[in-house]
Design an enzyme around this catalytic site. Structure first.
Site, PDB file in Angstrom:
ATOM      1  CE1 TYR A  88      -3.758   2.163   0.484  1.00  0.00           C
ATOM      2  CE2 TYR A  88      -2.719   3.078   2.257  1.00  0.00           C
ATOM      3  CZ  TYR A  88      -3.706   3.215   1.453  1.00  0.00           C
ATOM      4  OH  TYR A  88      -4.553   4.255   1.567  1.00  0.00           O
ATOM      5  NE  ARG A 138     -10.502   1.203   6.769  1.00  0.00           N
ATOM      6  CZ  ARG A 138     -10.604   2.119   5.368  1.00  0.00           C
ATOM      7  NH1 ARG A 138     -10.142   2.991   5.301  1.00  0.00           N
ATOM      8  NH2 ARG A 138     -11.969   1.670   4.609  1.00  0.00           N
TER       9      ARG A 138
HETATM   10  N1  UDP Z   1      -6.333  -1.346  15.649  1.00  0.00           N
HETATM   11  C1  UDP Z   1      -6.776  -2.086  17.124  1.00  0.00           C
HETATM   12  N2  UDP Z   1      -8.013  -2.844  16.907  1.00  0.00           N
HETATM   13  C2  UDP Z   1      -8.490  -3.243  15.831  1.00  0.00           C
HETATM   14  C3  UDP Z   1      -8.019  -2.600  14.302  1.00  0.00           C
HETATM   15  C4  UDP Z   1      -6.880  -1.876  14.337  1.00  0.00           C
HETATM   16  O1  UDP Z   1      -6.148  -1.641  18.019  1.00  0.00           O
HETATM   17  O2  UDP Z   1      -9.494  -3.848  15.696  1.00  0.00           O
HETATM   18  C5  UDP Z   1      -5.203  -0.631  15.497  1.00  0.00           C
HETATM   19  C6  UDP Z   1      -3.984  -0.817  14.670  1.00  0.00           C
HETATM   20  O3  UDP Z   1      -3.244  -1.461  15.184  1.00  0.00           O
HETATM   21  C7  UDP Z   1      -3.530   0.660  14.435  1.00  0.00           C
HETATM   22  C8  UDP Z   1      -4.797   1.346  14.684  1.00  0.00           C
HETATM   23  O4  UDP Z   1      -5.803   0.898  15.305  1.00  0.00           O
HETATM   24  O5  UDP Z   1      -2.617   1.014  15.503  1.00  0.00           O
HETATM   25  C9  UDP Z   1      -5.171   2.112  13.197  1.00  0.00           C
HETATM   26  O6  UDP Z   1      -5.388   1.086  12.403  1.00  0.00           O
HETATM   27  P1  UDP Z   1      -6.259   0.986  11.241  1.00  0.00           P
HETATM   28  O7  UDP Z   1      -6.461  -0.398  10.510  1.00  0.00           O
HETATM   29  O8  UDP Z   1      -7.791   1.686  11.485  1.00  0.00           O
HETATM   30  O9  UDP Z   1      -5.615   1.718   9.978  1.00  0.00           O
HETATM   31  P2  UDP Z   1      -4.205   2.231   9.914  1.00  0.00           P
HETATM   32  O10 UDP Z   1      -3.958   3.649  10.572  1.00  0.00           O
HETATM   33  O11 UDP Z   1      -3.055   1.217  10.869  1.00  0.00           O
HETATM   34  O12 UDP Z   1      -4.003   2.221   8.566  1.00  0.00           O
END
Ligand code: UDP
Length: 320
Positions: free
Chosen positions: A146, A187
């Site tokens: 990505y 997400r």
């Molecule tokens: N995250 C979490 N629980 C979830 C999904 C994501 O704690 O069920 C955390 C993930 O590890 C990251 C943050 O939330 O630190 C944002 O993750 P997301 O997948 O929404 O998007 P990113 O900003 O990583 O692309």
């Protein structure tokens, strides 16, 4: 005006199509429904100003006929769960998809806007992140499909502008949330809301001290429309600087939904960025844009939408 929006049936794309149709413009939405869905845009057909082309942006953009005033390239998996599951398609969307969009825009002397990402900053060593920061990306890690695809997209877009004079713009989109996120998207915001509403544990990855800055989709789309209508090159950060830890976000979702779901701690995904917050000075100055919806207000609206459309009946404690 007549706009082509790739990824137009996706989460942000569908809101962008809606805003452009709402301006009285024509929209050609290109989407292969790999992560978007027809249900996101079905309501736009009645306007008479909305066309849907079902197909991969890498393949079908060459066949778009008629007037084209802008091309906004949003087509891509955007949730880490989605892009890790479809790595090659994600690389193609950022590279060949971007090129197809640039070609179409160039042939029509149209505006081209690349939806890039805060992920170009990787696991940032500078905080908050200004556009001048070059980033800290692992080029061979799992997220690189990505991050590097978007970085290549930025390079290609910049080269079209320099070498061919194409009217291009780049926006770097930070974490965005709102209605039409899928409950199974993976997400953090849709996960936490769906989990809170169904009484399941909220899955906190790592210790939850990592941060994100979340922007409500209406604010994001206002910025995107302004960028489409401008001739700014960017890159411009678009995001809400309101920074929250993942743990703080979990507690906010529990409070706003009235849920008593417990927290469940899971392993931190590889290369998960530790901190993320946009410096939006440039967007404020050049685009006259800044977000207006606080996380509390936006999450409240999003929880309401999830409860009404996707979730099971809200529990007796629902306070929204
Ligand atoms: N995250 C979490 N629980 C979830 C999904 C994501 O704690 O069920 C955390 C993930 O590890 C990251 C943050 O939330 O630190 C944002 O993750 P997301 O997948 O929404 O998007 P990113 O900003 O990583 O692309």
């Amino acid at each position: 005006m007549r706009h082509v929006v790739t990824g137009g049936a996706g989460f942000i794309g569908s809101h962008l199509c809606e805003a452009l149709v709402g301006r009285g413009d024509q929209v050609v939405c290109v989407d292969d429904f790999s992560s978007g869905s027809e249900a996101n845009v079905a309501h736009l057909a009645a306007s008479g100003r909305f066309e849907l082309v079902v197909g991969d942006a890498c393949q079908v953009l060459g066949g778009v006929e008629g007037q084209v005033d802008s091309v906004a390239h949003l087509a891509s998996a955007a949730s880490p769960a989605d892009y890790l599951a479809r790595p090659l398609e994600t690389l193609a969307a950022g590279s060949r998809g971007t090129e197809a969009g640039l070609r179409l825009a160039h042939a029509h002397r149209a505006r081209f806007v690349l939806a890039s990402t805060s992920e170009v900053y990787g696991d940032p060593l500078v905080h908050p992140q200004p556009e001048t920061y070059w980033g800290n990306v692992n080029p061979v890690g799992p997220r690189s499909v990505y991050d590097e695809a978007k970085r290549f997209g930025e390079a290609l877009t910049s080269a079209y502008r320099r070498a061919l004079g194409t009217n291009t713009g780049i926006v770097r989109i930070f974490n965005t949330y709102g209605p039409r996120l899928k409950a199974g998207d993976g997400r953090v915001v849709p996960n936490f809301i769906a989990q809170a509403l169904s009484g399941e544990p909220l899955t906190v990855y790592g210790d939850g001290t990592q941060t994100r800055s979340i922007c409500y989709v209406d604010d994001m789309v206002r910025g995107l429309v302004a960028m489409v209508l401008s001739d700014l090159a960017g890159p411009l950060n678009l995001g809400n600087p309101a920074e929250l830890s993942v743990l703080g976000l979990a507690h906010l979702v529990l409070e706003l939904s009235g849920s008593s779901s417990p927290l469940s701690y899971c392993p931190l995904p590889e290369d998960d960025p530790l901190r993320r917050k946009p410096d939006i000075t440039k967007a404020k100055e050049l685009l006259g844009w800044e977000p207006t919806v606080s996380p509390e207000e936006g999450l409240g609206r999003t929880i309401e939408w999830f409860a009404a459309t996707t979730g099971p009946p809200p529990g007796p404690n629902l306070v929204i």
